[in-house]
Write an enzyme that holds these catalytic residues in place. Structure first.
Site, short mmCIF file in Angstrom:
data_model
loop_
_atom_site.label_atom_id
_atom_site.label_comp_id
_atom_site.label_asym_id
_atom_site.label_seq_id
_atom_site.Cartn_x
_atom_site.Cartn_y
_atom_site.Cartn_z
N GLY A 286 0.82 -1.21 0.00
CA GLY A 286 0.00 0.00 0.00
C GLY A 286 0.85 1.24 0.00
O GLY A 286 2.08 1.19 0.02
N GLN A 287 0.15 2.35 -0.03
CA GLN A 287 0.81 3.65 -0.09
C GLN A 287 0.22 4.52 1.00
O GLN A 287 -1.00 4.65 1.10
CB GLN A 287 0.53 4.27 -1.47
CG GLN A 287 0.89 5.73 -1.62
CD GLN A 287 2.34 5.92 -2.02
OE1 GLN A 287 2.81 5.27 -2.95
NE2 GLN A 287 3.05 6.79 -1.32
N GLY A 288 1.06 5.08 1.84
CA GLY A 288 0.56 6.00 2.88
C GLY A 288 1.01 7.41 2.55
O GLY A 288 1.64 7.65 1.51
N VAL B 69 4.56 0.95 1.36
CA VAL B 69 4.75 -0.15 2.29
C VAL B 69 4.88 -1.45 1.48
O VAL B 69 4.09 -1.70 0.57
CB VAL B 69 3.56 -0.26 3.28
CG1 VAL B 69 3.78 -1.38 4.26
CG2 VAL B 69 3.36 1.06 4.02
N ASP C 104 -5.24 9.48 15.04
CA ASP C 104 -5.65 9.12 13.67
C ASP C 104 -6.29 7.73 13.65
O ASP C 104 -5.96 6.91 12.78
CB ASP C 104 -4.43 9.19 12.73
CG ASP C 104 -4.82 9.43 11.27
OD1 ASP C 104 -5.99 9.80 11.02
OD2 ASP C 104 -3.97 9.25 10.38
N PRO D 191 -10.36 3.08 10.16
CA PRO D 191 -10.18 1.70 9.70
C PRO D 191 -8.88 1.45 8.94
O PRO D 191 -8.32 0.36 9.01
CB PRO D 191 -11.42 1.46 8.82
CG PRO D 191 -12.45 2.39 9.39
CD PRO D 191 -11.68 3.61 9.81
N1 LIG Z 1 2.33 -3.80 9.28
C1 LIG Z 1 1.63 -3.88 8.15
N2 LIG Z 1 1.25 -5.07 7.65
C2 LIG Z 1 0.52 -5.15 6.52
N3 LIG Z 1 0.13 -4.08 5.79
C3 LIG Z 1 0.48 -2.87 6.22
C4 LIG Z 1 1.25 -2.69 7.41
N4 LIG Z 1 1.44 -1.36 7.60
C5 LIG Z 1 0.82 -0.75 6.58
N5 LIG Z 1 0.25 -1.63 5.73
C6 LIG Z 1 -0.49 -1.36 4.49
O1 LIG Z 1 0.07 -0.24 3.86
C7 LIG Z 1 -0.90 0.80 3.71
C8 LIG Z 1 -0.23 2.14 3.92
O2 LIG Z 1 0.11 2.25 5.29
P1 LIG Z 1 0.53 3.62 5.96
O3 LIG Z 1 0.50 3.43 7.43
O4 LIG Z 1 1.80 4.08 5.35
O5 LIG Z 1 -0.52 4.65 5.42
P2 LIG Z 1 -2.06 4.93 5.77
O6 LIG Z 1 -2.27 4.79 7.25
O7 LIG Z 1 -2.93 4.12 4.88
O8 LIG Z 1 -2.12 6.43 5.31
P3 LIG Z 1 -1.57 7.73 6.05
O9 LIG Z 1 -0.13 7.50 6.40
O10 LIG Z 1 -1.72 8.75 5.00
O11 LIG Z 1 -2.45 7.93 7.24
C9 LIG Z 1 -1.99 0.49 4.73
O12 LIG Z 1 -3.24 0.97 4.33
C10 LIG Z 1 -1.95 -1.03 4.80
O13 LIG Z 1 -2.77 -1.57 3.80
#
Ligand SMILES: Nc1ncnc2c1ncn2[C@@H]1O[C@H](COP(=O)(O)OP(=O)(O)OP(=O)(O)O)[C@@H](O)[C@H]1O
Length: 498
Positions: free
Chosen positions: A214-216, A221, A339, A342
């Site tokens: 995914g992309q945050g 990630v 924050d 879901p």
């Molecule tokens: N420990 C993990 N195990 C599995 N998937 C993960 C994990 N951490 C993050 N992800 C996946 O990567 C995506 C991006 O995570 P990240 O925490 O960077 O951003 P976010 O919470 O979706 O967005 P933002 O950082 O903008 O609030 C998540 O939505 C999730 O699907």
């Protein structure tokens, strides 16, 4: 002393034993380092913001220090300018640079250039991967990591500001992260494992797109393997192409500080970090069930995946509530996640929830019932309560409100952003549930799951009513997380002894 004198002094002090065996320095001049290596080196050194320490150790003239400083002010790389002066004007070699890094215990910087010095010297790089504290600048150093100007969060709510610090540099909050003291970051990471970037590159098959999870807001990630474990690796973005060497340290600092200090079954585990590669990475336990946000909607795109049952939904919310309760109560000062949504609730293969993404976490007022005014609103607007959005009043009630929205989303199966079927008017989820719950429960509960009855119905009623209470407009009318857990207690199924 400067220039050639400095080179001799540093060499003499640090590599004299080596020089006695291979006296001639046959390494290349710094200016001949391949561009990619120089770039990687500068990115690393700029992220640590150690140019002043290097300039002091190299005994540069004040005018040269000013020159570096003004380059930095223009948004250019201070380390690159240091190399221009030290490696350019004085024609220093990579060996001298290696010796300087050794003196300053910049072990990762030594690793970056190790292929350009004699193999004999590799023994000076510690075998074990050092912790970040070993990268420490001299204790009296006033080196700071400047995090730069505010940047937009993925949520569109600004979550940083410009150095409007009201706290001490020892404890930067989101208010003051414009300037993080490097020792603070180091302290946060002290007990964490530093992981070699090459191992992560191998474990993700060179960041193969298939491994992208995914992309945050702060980077991508990836799924990967590290030490025979499944891990998730967050690769932190540089802020922009122009200022590539300034790393977004805010999220990593918060993750390091808070995730590292909180161990709980419902909080995602942070294994370590890596800063010796192209980009800094944080390495977490892999949550193979993905985010709750994706799982709630997965059955719409994948017919083979059944929607979550009422029991599964309840367990996920119950676990999330335990995690939040822990954060609010484990220390003297409550930790506010800031924050809860879901997307930040991650699921393991057994659908056990763990809260992730502590990038916006901050310490709240001194007690659980107190309120403090902050300078900046942060988080995802639609999950934030009115008193925080409008009056910047921060309390544990912020997380309680966000958790309430999560409860309503999970049990109605609707996203807070969904258009709702009310004369085509876009109504928010909260009003919709408030309006319909008393008269028509079946209308409100998720229709993708068979209507609950008996104990399941009681459980769903408890969840929706708790969701409504948690989202009360007045924060003092919201329950504490301990009350939420007490309400959930009768609906839990006791685990069977094995
Ligand atoms: N420990 C993990 N195990 C599995 N998937 C993960 C994990 N951490 C993050 N992800 C996946 O990567 C995506 C991006 O995570 P990240 O925490 O960077 O951003 P976010 O919470 O979706 O967005 P933002 O950082 O903008 O609030 C998540 O939505 C999730 O699907």
């Amino acid at each position: 002393m400067s220039g050639a004198e400095t080179r001799d002094a540093v060499n003499h002090e640090n590599v004299n034993r080596t020089r006695s065996r291979s006296y001639l320095d046959d390494s290349i001049p710094i200016r001949l380092l391949p561009l990619s290596v120089r770039h990687q080196l500068c990115a690393h050194l700029d992220a640590l913001d150690v140019w002043q320490v290097m300039a002091t150790a190299a005994k540069l003239y004040p005018s040269q220090v000013d020159q570096i400083h003004s380059e930095k002010q223009r948004g250019r790389s201070a380390s690159n300018e240091f190399l221009n002066i030290w490696g350019g004007q004085y024609n220093h070699t990579v060996l001298t640079l290696f010796a300087l890094f050794k003196k300053l215990k910049l072990h990762n910087a030594m690793r970056v250039i190790k292929d350009y010095v004699s193999e004999d010297l590799h023994k000076y790089i510690p075998q074990s991967v050092p912790t970040i504290s070993e990268l420490r600048a001299p204790p009296d150093s006033s080196v700071r990591i400047n995090n730069g100007p505010p940047y937009p969060s993925s949520s569109g709510v600004s979550n940083s500001n410009n150095n409007q610090s009201t706290t001490s540099p020892e404890d930067p909050s989101l208010e003051s992260l414009g300037n993080i003291h490097i020792s603070t970051v180091q302290k946060a990471a002290e007990s964490l494992m530093e992981i070699d970037y090459n191992e992560l590159e191998t474990g993700t098959n060179k960041w193969c797109p298939e491994n992208r999870l995914g992309q945050g807001g702060f980077g991508e990630v990836y799924r990967g393997q590290w030490k025979q474990m499944d891990v998730a690796i967050k690769v932190m973005n540089y802020r922009s192409h122009v200022d590539k060497t300034q790393v977004e340290l805010q999220q990593s600092y918060n993750e390091l500080k808070y995730l590292n200090s909180i161990r709980h079954d419902n909080v995602v585990a942070l294994y370590g970090y890596s800063i010796n590669g192209e980009k800094p990475c944080l390495v977490y336990q892999l949550m193979s069930g993905g985010s709750l946000e994706n799982r709630l909607r997965a059955h719409k795109s994948d017919a083979s995946l059944p929607p979550l049952t009422w029991r599964q939904r309840f367990n996920i919310c119950d676990g999330t509530a335990r995690g939040i309760y822990f954060m609010h109560t484990v220390r003297g000062t409550p930790l506010i996640h800031g924050d809860i949504k879901p997307a930040n609730i991650l699921l393991d293969q057994c659908l056990q929830p763990k809260i992730g993404d502590f990038g916006l976490a901050r310490e709240g007022p001194k007690s659980i019932n107190a309120v403090m005014q902050v300078k900046k609103v942060f988080g995802t607007r639609i999950y934030l309560p009115p008193e925080f959005r409008h009056s910047k009043n921060l309390s544990t009630g912020v997380d309680v409100y966000s958790f309430g929205i999560v409860l309503l989303e999970v049990f109605t199966g609707r996203q807070v952003t969904d258009r709702l079927p009310e004369n085509d008017l876009q109504q928010d989820l909260l009003h919709y549930v408030k309006q319909h719950w008393r008269h028509n429960r079946t209308e409100v509960l998720d229709k993708h799951v068979p209507m609950p009855f008996g104990a399941d119905l009681d459980m769903c009623v408890c969840a929706i009513e708790t969701g409504l209470d948690c989202t009360a407009i007045e924060p003092q009318n919201r329950p504490l997380m301990s009350t939420v857990l007490n309400r959930f207690a009768p609906h839990r199924i006791k685990p069977q002894p094995i």
